[in-house]
Design a protein around this motif. Sequence first.
Motif, PDB file in Angstrom:
ATOM      1  N   GLN A 126      39.703  41.820  24.572  1.00 50.99           N
ATOM      2  CA  GLN A 126      38.563  42.585  25.300  1.00 50.99           C
ATOM      3  C   GLN A 126      37.871  41.848  26.303  1.00 50.99           C
ATOM      4  N   PHE A 127      38.538  40.915  27.029  1.00 50.75           N
ATOM      5  CA  PHE A 127      38.232  40.021  28.206  1.00 50.75           C
ATOM      6  C   PHE A 127      36.571  39.079  27.544  1.00 50.75           C
ATOM      7  N   SER A 144      42.893  40.165  28.498  1.00 52.50           N
ATOM      8  CA  SER A 144      43.104  41.505  28.420  1.00 52.50           C
ATOM      9  C   SER A 144      43.604  42.134  27.100  1.00 52.50           C
ATOM     10  N   ASN A 145      44.069  41.257  26.049  1.00 55.28           N
ATOM     11  CA  ASN A 145      44.167  41.377  24.724  1.00 55.28           C
ATOM     12  C   ASN A 145      43.026  41.075  24.005  1.00 55.28           C
ATOM     13  N   THR A 193      51.605  44.692  22.608  1.00 57.62           N
ATOM     14  CA  THR A 193      50.465  43.777  23.103  1.00 57.62           C
ATOM     15  C   THR A 193      49.640  44.928  23.752  1.00 57.62           C
ATOM     16  N   ARG A 194      48.376  44.558  24.042  1.00 57.21           N
ATOM     17  CA  ARG A 194      47.323  45.513  24.447  1.00 57.21           C
ATOM     18  C   ARG A 194      47.340  45.903  26.117  1.00 57.21           C
ATOM     19  N   LEU A 195      47.002  47.153  26.305  1.00 60.77           N
ATOM     20  CA  LEU A 195      46.937  47.592  27.627  1.00 60.77           C
ATOM     21  C   LEU A 195      45.587  48.623  27.717  1.00 60.77           C
ATOM     22  N   ASP A 229      43.042  47.788  26.284  1.00 55.89           N
ATOM     23  CA  ASP A 229      42.421  47.585  24.900  1.00 55.89           C
ATOM     24  C   ASP A 229      43.186  48.109  23.801  1.00 55.89           C
ATOM     25  N   ARG A 271      34.480  47.830  34.720  1.00 57.11           N
ATOM     26  CA  ARG A 271      34.992  46.857  33.412  1.00 57.11           C
ATOM     27  C   ARG A 271      34.545  45.399  34.036  1.00 57.11           C
TER      28      ARG A 271
END
Lengths: 804, 164
Positions: A425-426, A422-423, B103-105, B107, A464
């Motif tokens: 872009q999968f 998830s960090n 960190t990302r949520l 994107d 997604r």
Amino acid sequence: MSRRRHSDGDDGGQAHKRRRTSEPIEIEDRLESLICRVGEKSTSSLESNLEGLAGVLEADLPNYKNKILRILCAVARLLPEKLSVYTTLVGLLNARNYNFGGEFVEAMIRQLKETLKNNFYNEAVYLVRFLSDLVNCHVIAAPSMVAMFENFISVTQEEDVPQVRSDWFVYVVLSSLPWVGKELYEKKDVEMDRLLSQIEGYLKRRAKTHVSMLQVWTAEKPHPQEEYLDCLWAQIQKLKKDRWQERHILRPYIAFDSVLCEALQHNLPPFTPPGHMPDAQYPMPSVVFRMFDYTDAPEGPVMPGSHSVERFVIEENLHCIIKSHWKERKTCAAQLLSYPGKNKIPLNYHIVEVIFGQLFQLPVPPHIDVMYTTLLIELCKLQPGSLPQVLAQATEMLYMRLDTMNTACIDRLLNWFAHHLSNFQFRWSWEDWADCLTVDLDRPKPKFVKEVLEKCMRLSYHQRIVDIVPASFSVLIPAEPLFYYKYLEESNPSAAALPGYQMANTISNAIKNRASNEEIMTILKDVPNPNQEDDDDEGESFNPLKIEVFLQTLLHLAAKSFSHSFSALAKFHDVLKALTECDEGKLHILRVIYEVWRNHPEMTSVLVDKMVRTQIVDCAAVANWLFSPDMAHEFTRFYVWEILHSTIRKMNKHVQKIQKELEEAKDKLEKQQHKRRDSTHSTHSGDDEDMEKNSEDEEGQLEEQIDKLQEKVESAQSEQKNLFLVIFQRFIMMLTEHLVRCETASVDINTPWYKNCIERLEQIFLMHHVTIQQYMGTLENLLFTAELDPHILAVYQQFCALQL
Amino acid sequence: MSAKLNALYSDSYVDISQYRDQHFKGNRYDQEKLLKGSNTLYVGNLSFYTTEEQVYELFSKAGDVKRIVIGLDKVKKTACGFCFVEYYSRGDSEHAMRFVNGTRLDDRIIRTDWDAGFKEGRQYGRGKSGGQVRDEYRQDYDPARGGYGKIASQQRVPDVRSSF
């Protein structure tokens, strides 16, 4: 020597906040800073920095001796990854000031006794290792170190002590030998040989029942998952065969040999290991995690073999760095990547192996799971050209070996992987894993992919996930997390024929018109009870239809978000409490939640959590529901176990909270009693009489409060014990049924379901071992008796072996 | 016996930031005291489309979440890119500051900061147009946060058909 200026260049690129003062800081703070920072990246050589620092400290000894002693003792305990930097420093100080050296050694011994008394066994290891390295620095005489080791090993002769106790003393000696083995053998080879042969004898006779419960993989290939003492013994034996030549450890004292060998040495005072106390908590045994060997790092330096002492030292140091810096991920990543001697080893591989080793550690990782995810991301940022590739290689390897991986470890792997993706872009090459589509969907590989995609969806949204996987993977894509309302004709064509259909509409309108709890109860009175044959007027006895009609409708109206659902539960708390007074009611409410939200495991989890916290259902009801036949088809789903463990944790926290309240009340009473006793010594007067009566009243109230809390604690503990009994009973029933069925049909018991179930049982023991240990007596008498199937009993016995 | 070394106990990710809520009822000292003991985090730079469920999933990795309040545009009453996350325990919220912050949520790199505690009314953006103040003045185009910043989008020449 001038005071070192700390410039940004020294930070190793750390961007996080650091106190930056230009006004003069206290000398003690400065001493602390100088000592803590020595050995870090600098424009001068380590030797010249140590020389300089030794000079500064020597000059400060007259005024700041105690402070310096305390700081040095602290770094010995807390910065084990810089062990030999500090032993060299102490060596230099000892050469300049013999008395100081002696005082330091005494202080260390005192500290060692303290740490052992307080069960800080891991730190005690570092202290002993520090003392042993001081032999190399001519601070401590080798014979006295050997004598200390002999005293430690004599613990193996003790009878009636837990094995983990003697294990620890053996570990302490063996793990110091990479640093000091050579020196001790040169001075006292006969004694050392005797020591090693005693250790060998002990290792041969010790029990290893605990090992299989702690192994991440059940397979021996490609890398055996060795018991930690066995592995260390093999490493020390190899070191001995190599005549104690050890080339990896940084030894700054070698450069100072001419100065240090002039120094006078001290003898360690005779050290008797403290006796075994019943409340001692020795470290649990462990299994060494290995996933890489020299074939895995394609270019560059070769990875030291699994039985080389270098491997041990590298892993120890990396573990220590994480222990020191886990709270600050940027520092931790920078420190890991600037490991001294990194050019001679495939450092990225070692780092990834150590991190996964911690993440998969059984019973539990040393630190919170999410720390490892964030640390790996930080490492990828600092080494974008190399670390992501190693990580991808590691992930691939872990996927390939899923069939034999422990279920609890698979949980952590999939949690990590989904969060990591998830960090980024999968992005992942899912087609590489197309083999998982060729086997049964309940096998570990497709199951893993399915659960990963579900976790990824929770962090994003359904479309997604559809977009990121190839079309062939559609069978593994999770369902859209939509509400299923059986009273709605769009979702259920036969809705109108359902018994509660009309009532559902009535309730729906009532709720929309802001009906109160009482009004709803009145409306619900008209709902017939399919269970009752006669019309006995027992009021609110268990009526499943009432529950279904009300809860389905309520949750449907509140389906928009978690907040909406929580508000709904809060608003109609009274109705829900009334409907679920009995156990069957509690069970049914959980069934209804599952029925409507079966495609949204996250919503199911949070609703169950709310219901437990607001006491609409109790923990035992949740356990019974998860183990019920209704949920059998979901039994191997990850979210089911998330819910169960979350429920157990809530129960544990509840007990702890009341225990704390009881302790606080007891403390308050004690203080009150002291106050009163003190005041009765003063002169007698009218005022004093009143005050005395008041404080007597207060004490009486406190005593009453304490009695009530005591009752509350006992009742909570009883509920807690009951919860574990329910869970274990259910496991035993399910597993026995499976084993009997397989036996009668002459089929192999080892189905994927069985592996999952037995490992889930292990997981209950491992994750909650602290709490469960209180109830061992009951468990042994009631459940884990000798009549139990040996497969199930083995789990219990292995668990017991963890602290024997 | 040995010193508690300040240099070694650095936990900088948990320190309070420079931000102080200008609408806070009380003095600076009170606010800082609350921040240092708070279990509530402000979370910023969310996409307008990030859901409560996503926030729950991510922040649950640090511990049990007590409640989430999604920030809303004061006028439109739709999500406007921030939220509050409250934990049951301080320890869990510290883990979030250490390991979820930055960190990302969805994107996007999200930012967490200590909050003195949710009060009714604080769920609304304080920008003139109803959203967050930062979106009033933002110059860049961010499709997940309504496109251009409010002022910037008003200054852009509207797409007028050329007339011949």
